[in-house]
Design an enzyme around this catalytic site. Structure first.
Site, PDB file in Angstrom:
ATOM      1  N   ILE A   1       0.837  -1.201   0.000  1.00  0.00           N
ATOM      2  CA  ILE A   1       0.000   0.000   0.000  1.00  0.00           C
ATOM      3  C   ILE A   1       0.875   1.255   0.000  1.00  0.00           C
ATOM      4  O   ILE A   1       0.601   2.224  -0.712  1.00  0.00           O
ATOM      5  CB  ILE A   1      -0.939  -0.011   1.232  1.00  0.00           C
TER       6      ILE A   1
ATOM      7  N   TYR B   1      -2.581  -6.476  16.940  1.00  0.00           N
ATOM      8  CA  TYR B   1      -2.792  -5.635  15.752  1.00  0.00           C
ATOM      9  C   TYR B   1      -4.059  -4.771  15.914  1.00  0.00           C
ATOM     10  O   TYR B   1      -4.041  -3.566  15.622  1.00  0.00           O
ATOM     11  CB  TYR B   1      -2.909  -6.558  14.542  1.00  0.00           C
TER      12      TYR B   1
END
Ligand code: NDP
Length: 240
Positions: free
Chosen positions: A14, A148
């Site tokens: 990304i 996360y």
């Protein structure tokens, strides 16, 4: 004078898409990475975007890295994209402290480290754009990702607080919460798990890096000055 932009983890996945989109839009771009020297060199040769290696989880490295980038680009950072991130997936009852700490330091402490290193110059200039890459799993949680999900949810609180602090200084601070996007990170997902994830995405596919990059470009634009403290979900219609 060209606007300057710094993208952490900006040479792969990304981040690489974001670096390229900003460069094509006329920004003077620096792409940070950590250890993938061969990949970063290839990226630099192919795109002309300058690459800089440092560990975003280390505060002093960030301060020094930002100073190097400012010198190379010829001015302070106008646009900071906090994109670098890692996963160390594991159910909590088996998770080591090392895998907890690694994800919190790389995905969340890094956002403090980087913002702290650019915020004074943005305040002095009365201009700045900060875009933090969170995740759908920071909004809804995901099994095997307590580390996360905590880091990515933390980014959202940080974004909203810093947006309030910075609003009167021409600095916007926003987060993007991508759903599943095709990159090395998601290529590592087991095939059967991937099939299951796909069933939960209404548009029926993973996202493309360009679809995240386009949103970063929008938020980075000078014309987006009234958008701050927001979280933009880009996830193919996943219900949260
Ligand atoms: P990749 O694994 O493809 O790339 C991660 C990038 O982060 C690499 O450039 C890597 O550098 C860099 N990086 C990792 N650790 C550090 C560090 N300590 N210091 C500096 N750079 C570091 O990830 P993606 O492109 O898939 O993900 C990018 C961001 O988007 C992450 O924050 C991720 O959590 C988030 N995200 C991704 C989703 C997806 O489906 N892919 C979904 C939702 C959010 P190097 O090349 O040197 O290893």
């Amino acid at each position: 004078m060209k606007r300057t932009a710094l993208v952490t983890g900006g040479t792969r996945g990304i981040g690489a898409g974001i670096s390229k989109a900003l460069s094509r839009a006329g920004y003077s771009v620096a792409a940070n990475y950590r250890s993938g020297d061969a990949n970063a060199e290839k990226f630099q040769n192919e795109t002309g975007i300058r690459v800089f290696s440092w560990d975003v989880s280390d505060y002093e490295s960030c301060e020094k890295g930002v100073a190097r980038v400012c010198e190379a680009l010829g001015g302070p950072i106008d646009v900071l994209v906090n994109n670098a991130g890692v996963t160390r997936d594991c159910m909590l009852h088996k998770m080591s402290r090392e895998n907890w700490t690694k994800v919190i330091e790389t995905n969340l402490n890094s956002v403090f480290n980087m913002c702290r290193s650019v915020i004074l110059s943005m305040r002095e200039k009365n201009f700045g754009r900060i875009v933090n890459i969170s995740s759908v799993n920071g909004l809804k949680g995901q099994l095997g990702q307590s580390n996360y999900s905590a880091a990515k949810a933390g980014i959202i609180g940080f974004t909203k607080a810093l947006a309030l602090e910075s609003a009167s200084k021409g600095i916007t601070v926003n987060a993007i919460a991508p759903g599943y996007v095709s990159t090395d990170m998601t290529d590592a997902i087991r095939e059967d798990v991937r099939e299951n994830i796909l069933k939960g995405i209404p548009v029926g596919r993973f996202g493309q890096v360009e679809e995240i990059a386009d949103a970063v470009l929008f938020l980075a634009d000078e014309k987006s000055s009234f958008i701050t403290g927001t979280v933009l979900s880009i996830n193919g219609g996943q219900y949260l």
